[in-house]
Design a protein around this motif. Structure first.
Motif, PDB file in Angstrom:
ATOM      1  N   ASP A 125      45.616  14.995   0.522  1.00  0.00           N
ATOM      2  CA  ASP A 125      44.412  15.715   0.927  1.00  0.00           C
ATOM      3  C   ASP A 125      44.368  15.921   2.442  1.00  0.00           C
ATOM      4  OD1 ASP A 125      43.481  16.035  -1.661  1.00  0.00           O
ATOM      5  OD2 ASP A 125      42.139  14.303  -1.571  1.00  0.00           O
ATOM      6  N   HIS A 169      44.295  19.444   4.345  1.00  0.00           N
ATOM      7  CA  HIS A 169      43.171  19.744   5.227  1.00  0.00           C
ATOM      8  C   HIS A 169      43.658  20.172   6.613  1.00  0.00           C
ATOM      9  CE1 HIS A 169      39.000  19.675   6.435  1.00  0.00           C
ATOM     10  NE2 HIS A 169      39.359  19.000   7.513  1.00  0.00           N
ATOM     11  N   TYR A 197      43.489  23.900   4.263  1.00  0.00           N
ATOM     12  CA  TYR A 197      43.026  23.945   2.876  1.00  0.00           C
ATOM     13  C   TYR A 197      41.961  22.876   2.664  1.00  0.00           C
ATOM     14  CZ  TYR A 197      47.248  26.672   2.400  1.00  0.00           C
ATOM     15  OH  TYR A 197      48.212  27.622   2.565  1.00  0.00           O
ATOM     16  N   TYR A 198      41.162  23.036   1.624  1.00  0.00           N
ATOM     17  CA  TYR A 198      40.101  22.069   1.331  1.00  0.00           C
ATOM     18  C   TYR A 198      40.693  20.720   0.924  1.00  0.00           C
ATOM     19  CZ  TYR A 198      35.991  19.896  -0.653  1.00  0.00           C
ATOM     20  OH  TYR A 198      34.990  19.018  -0.932  1.00  0.00           O
ATOM     21  N   ASP A 199      41.617  20.745  -0.026  1.00  0.00           N
ATOM     22  CA  ASP A 199      42.333  19.535  -0.447  1.00  0.00           C
ATOM     23  C   ASP A 199      43.666  19.941  -1.054  1.00  0.00           C
ATOM     24  OD1 ASP A 199      41.853  20.322  -3.107  1.00  0.00           O
ATOM     25  OD2 ASP A 199      40.243  18.884  -3.397  1.00  0.00           O
ATOM     26  N   HIS A 200      44.410  18.974  -1.572  1.00  0.00           N
ATOM     27  CA  HIS A 200      45.766  19.272  -2.040  1.00  0.00           C
ATOM     28  C   HIS A 200      45.805  20.238  -3.225  1.00  0.00           C
ATOM     29  CE1 HIS A 200      44.916  16.081  -4.963  1.00  0.00           C
ATOM     30  NE2 HIS A 200      45.905  16.583  -5.663  1.00  0.00           N
ATOM     31  N   ASP A 221      44.302  22.970  -3.405  1.00  0.00           N
ATOM     32  CA  ASP A 221      44.238  24.335  -2.877  1.00  0.00           C
ATOM     33  C   ASP A 221      45.549  24.799  -2.242  1.00  0.00           C
ATOM     34  OD1 ASP A 221      41.609  24.713  -3.635  1.00  0.00           O
ATOM     35  OD2 ASP A 221      40.797  24.037  -1.724  1.00  0.00           O
TER      36      ASP A 221
END
Length: 58
Positions: free
Chosen positions: A28, A32, A36-39, A41
């Motif tokens: 994550d 980030h 990206y928001y987390d992995h 994405d």
């Protein structure tokens, strides 16, 4: 916190190194930092070969 490296499994390329509580948090954090928001994405072409978070022992 522990130190992890996130690698692209197929190529062995190191994508990220940093502190995280666990392997999922490391994925994550890498995502980030890349915007990206987390992995989940991360684009499929980057995840296609697999991503591996491994603790670095120093």
């Amino acid at each position: 916190m522990r130190v992890f490296q996130v690698r692209q499994t197929t190529t062995g390329a190191i994508l990220w190194t940093g502190a995280a509580a666990d392997p999922l948090s490391a994925l994550d954090a890498m995502a980030h930092e890349a915007g990206y928001y987390d992995h989940s994405d991360i684009p499929e072409h980057m995840r296609a070969g697999g991503l591996q978070a491994e603790e670095v022992r120093v």
